[in-house]
Design a protein around this motif. Structure first.
Motif, PDB file in Angstrom:
ATOM      1  N   GLN B  16     -28.284 -31.562 -28.202  1.00 30.20           N
ATOM      2  CA  GLN B  16     -29.239 -30.474 -28.432  1.00 30.20           C
ATOM      3  C   GLN B  16     -28.526 -29.131 -28.454  1.00 30.20           C
ATOM      4  O   GLN B  16     -27.305 -29.051 -28.271  1.00 30.20           O
ATOM      5  CB  GLN B  16     -30.326 -30.486 -27.352  1.00 30.20           C
ATOM      6  CG  GLN B  16     -31.121 -31.781 -27.294  1.00 30.20           C
ATOM      7  CD  GLN B  16     -31.827 -32.054 -28.603  1.00 30.20           C
ATOM      8  OE1 GLN B  16     -32.578 -31.202 -29.110  1.00 30.20           O
ATOM      9  NE2 GLN B  16     -31.600 -33.237 -29.173  1.00 30.20           N
ATOM     10  N   SER B  17     -29.295 -28.077 -28.682  1.00 33.77           N
ATOM     11  CA  SER B  17     -28.747 -26.721 -28.685  1.00 33.77           C
ATOM     12  C   SER B  17     -29.376 -25.909 -27.568  1.00 33.77           C
ATOM     13  O   SER B  17     -30.501 -26.200 -27.134  1.00 33.77           O
ATOM     14  CB  SER B  17     -29.036 -26.037 -30.022  1.00 33.77           C
ATOM     15  OG  SER B  17     -28.427 -26.728 -31.089  1.00 33.77           O
ATOM     16  N   THR B  19     -29.482 -21.655 -25.913  1.00 36.10           N
ATOM     17  CA  THR B  19     -29.104 -20.252 -25.984  1.00 36.10           C
ATOM     18  C   THR B  19     -29.116 -19.656 -24.588  1.00 36.10           C
ATOM     19  O   THR B  19     -30.065 -19.846 -23.826  1.00 36.10           O
ATOM     20  CB  THR B  19     -30.069 -19.458 -26.879  1.00 36.10           C
ATOM     21  OG1 THR B  19     -30.019 -19.979 -28.211  1.00 36.10           O
ATOM     22  CG2 THR B  19     -29.695 -17.992 -26.905  1.00 36.10           C
ATOM     23  N   ARG B  63     -19.000 -25.033 -32.538  1.00 34.49           N
ATOM     24  CA  ARG B  63     -20.341 -25.286 -32.016  1.00 34.49           C
ATOM     25  C   ARG B  63     -20.847 -24.091 -31.209  1.00 34.49           C
ATOM     26  O   ARG B  63     -22.033 -23.989 -30.893  1.00 34.49           O
ATOM     27  CB  ARG B  63     -20.334 -26.535 -31.125  1.00 34.49           C
ATOM     28  CG  ARG B  63     -19.972 -27.822 -31.846  1.00 34.49           C
ATOM     29  CD  ARG B  63     -20.097 -29.043 -30.941  1.00 34.49           C
ATOM     30  NE  ARG B  63     -19.153 -29.021 -29.829  1.00 34.49           N
ATOM     31  CZ  ARG B  63     -19.480 -28.707 -28.588  1.00 34.49           C
ATOM     32  NH1 ARG B  63     -20.728 -28.393 -28.277  1.00 34.49           N
ATOM     33  NH2 ARG B  63     -18.556 -28.726 -27.634  1.00 34.49           N
ATOM     34  N   LEU B  76     -25.021 -19.091 -28.242  1.00 32.05           N
ATOM     35  CA  LEU B  76     -25.670 -20.316 -28.719  1.00 32.05           C
ATOM     36  C   LEU B  76     -24.648 -21.439 -28.723  1.00 32.05           C
ATOM     37  O   LEU B  76     -23.551 -21.285 -29.268  1.00 32.05           O
ATOM     38  CB  LEU B  76     -26.232 -20.123 -30.124  1.00 32.05           C
ATOM     39  CG  LEU B  76     -26.722 -21.379 -30.854  1.00 32.05           C
ATOM     40  CD1 LEU B  76     -27.940 -21.970 -30.153  1.00 32.05           C
ATOM     41  CD2 LEU B  76     -27.033 -21.073 -32.313  1.00 32.05           C
ATOM     42  N   SER B  78     -24.363 -25.343 -29.879  1.00 32.51           N
ATOM     43  CA  SER B  78     -25.027 -26.408 -30.643  1.00 32.51           C
ATOM     44  C   SER B  78     -24.391 -27.749 -30.316  1.00 32.51           C
ATOM     45  O   SER B  78     -23.247 -27.816 -29.867  1.00 32.51           O
ATOM     46  CB  SER B  78     -24.895 -26.122 -32.142  1.00 32.51           C
ATOM     47  OG  SER B  78     -25.407 -24.857 -32.465  1.00 32.51           O
ATOM     48  N   ASP B  79     -25.135 -28.807 -30.578  1.00 31.15           N
ATOM     49  CA  ASP B  79     -24.617 -30.168 -30.391  1.00 31.15           C
ATOM     50  C   ASP B  79     -23.923 -30.291 -29.035  1.00 31.15           C
ATOM     51  O   ASP B  79     -22.723 -30.612 -28.946  1.00 31.15           O
ATOM     52  CB  ASP B  79     -23.659 -30.518 -31.532  1.00 31.15           C
ATOM     53  CG  ASP B  79     -23.209 -31.965 -31.502  1.00 31.15           C
ATOM     54  OD1 ASP B  79     -22.132 -32.267 -32.073  1.00 31.15           O
ATOM     55  OD2 ASP B  79     -23.911 -32.802 -30.892  1.00 31.15           O
TER      56      ASP B  79
END
Lengths: 123, 109
Positions: B16-17, B19, B63, B76, B78-79
Motif C-alpha cells: 500500500q501507500s 503519506t 517509491r 509519500l 508507495s508499494d
C-alpha cells in the motif's frame, strides 16, 4: 567514501562540560564546500539540532542552547568539536556529528552522519 | 509546541501507500525550499532521503517522493515494503537561520 566518527566520554557529571570530537575521513575538513554540524537525540525522542560550523570556522547555534554551546573546527586534524557547558540530565542523548551536502548556501541538509555517541549525564 | 508537527505514528500494509505530513506551526519555519526528510532505522543514524523539498539523493528508492504545499510538507511512500519500517523526520532551515526537526513519525508496515 566519507566517514564521520564521534569520540568522547560516555559519562559526564552534572554541571560539568560535555566535550565531543568528530573526525572526518575520506575527505578534507578544509574544503570550502561544506558545513558540519551536531545533532542530538534524547532517549526515545526526536532529533534536535545543536549547532553547525562553516569551513571558515563561523559557528551557528540553536538559540535554546546558544548560551552553553561552542562548536569549533580544527582543519589541521580534520576534526570538529562540540562543547556543552553546565550539563544536566536533560542533556543525556545520543550525539551525532554530520556533514552537509556540497556547496550549500546554508546547512539545510546533512548527507553524511556519524554513528552517534551516547552521552549520559549522571553523578 | 514543536516548530514542525508530524503524526507520532502511522501504519499500513505491505504494497500500500502512505503519506506522512509535516506541518509548520508558523510562517517563518519553511524558508524557500529548505525542507528535508530523513529515515532512521532503530539503532542507526538518520539517513537523508530528500532535500530541497523533493530532491532525492542517489540510492533512495523511487517509491519515495516528497512535496510541499503551503505550510505542509509531505512524504509519500508507495508499494510499502517491510524495510520501510522506520522513523521519519522532516526538517527545515528557517528564515532566522536555524535548523528545526519535526518530532518524527514511526512507520509500521
Amino acid at each position: 567514501q566519507l566517514q564521520l566518527q564521534e569520540s568522547g566520554p560516555g559519562l559526564v557529571k552534572p554541571l560539568e562540560t560535555l566535550s565531543l570530537t568528530c573526525t572526518v575521513s575520506g575527505d578534507s575538513v578544509g574544503t570550502t564546500d561544506y558545513y558540519w554540524g551536531w545533532i542530538r537525540q534524547s532517549p526515545g525522542r526526536g532529533l534536535e539540532w545543536i549547532g553547525s560550523v562553516f569551513y571558515t570556522g563561523s559557528p551557528y547555534y540553536n538559540p535554546s542552547l546558544k548560551s552553553r554551546v561552542t562548536v569549533s573546527l580544527d582543519m589541521s586534524k580534520r576534526q570538529f568539536s562540540l562543547e556543552l557547558k553546565s550539563v544536566t540530565a536533560a542533556d543525556t542523548a545520543v550525539y551525532f556529528c554530520a556533514q552537509t551536502g556540497r556547496g550549500l548556501l546554508h546547512f539545510d541538509w546533512f548527507a553524511y552522519w556519524g554513528q552517534g555517541s551516547l552521552v549520559t549525564v549522571s553523578s | 509546541q514543536a516548530a514542525l508537527t508530524q503524526p507520532a505514528s502511522v501504519s499500513e500494509s505491505p504494497g500500500q501507500s502512505i503519506t506522512i505530513s509535516c506541518t509548520a506551526t508558523s510562517n517563518d519555519i519553511f524558508y524557500i525550499d529548505y525542507v528535508s526528510w530523513y529515515q532512521q532505522h532503530l539503532g542507526n543514524a538518520p539517513r537523508l532521503i530528500f532535500h530541497n523539498i523533493g530532491k532525492r539523493p542517489s540510492g533512495v528508492s523511487y517509491r519515495f517522493s516528497a512535496s510541499k504545499s503551503g505550510n505542509t510538507a509531505s512524504l509519500l511512500i508507495s508499494d510499502l515494503q517491510a524495510e520501510d519500517e522506520a522513523d521519519y523526520y522532516c526538517s527545515s532551515y528557517t528564515r532566522s537561520g536555524t535548523l528545526v526537526f519535526g518530532g518524527g513519525t514511526k512507520l509500521t508496515v
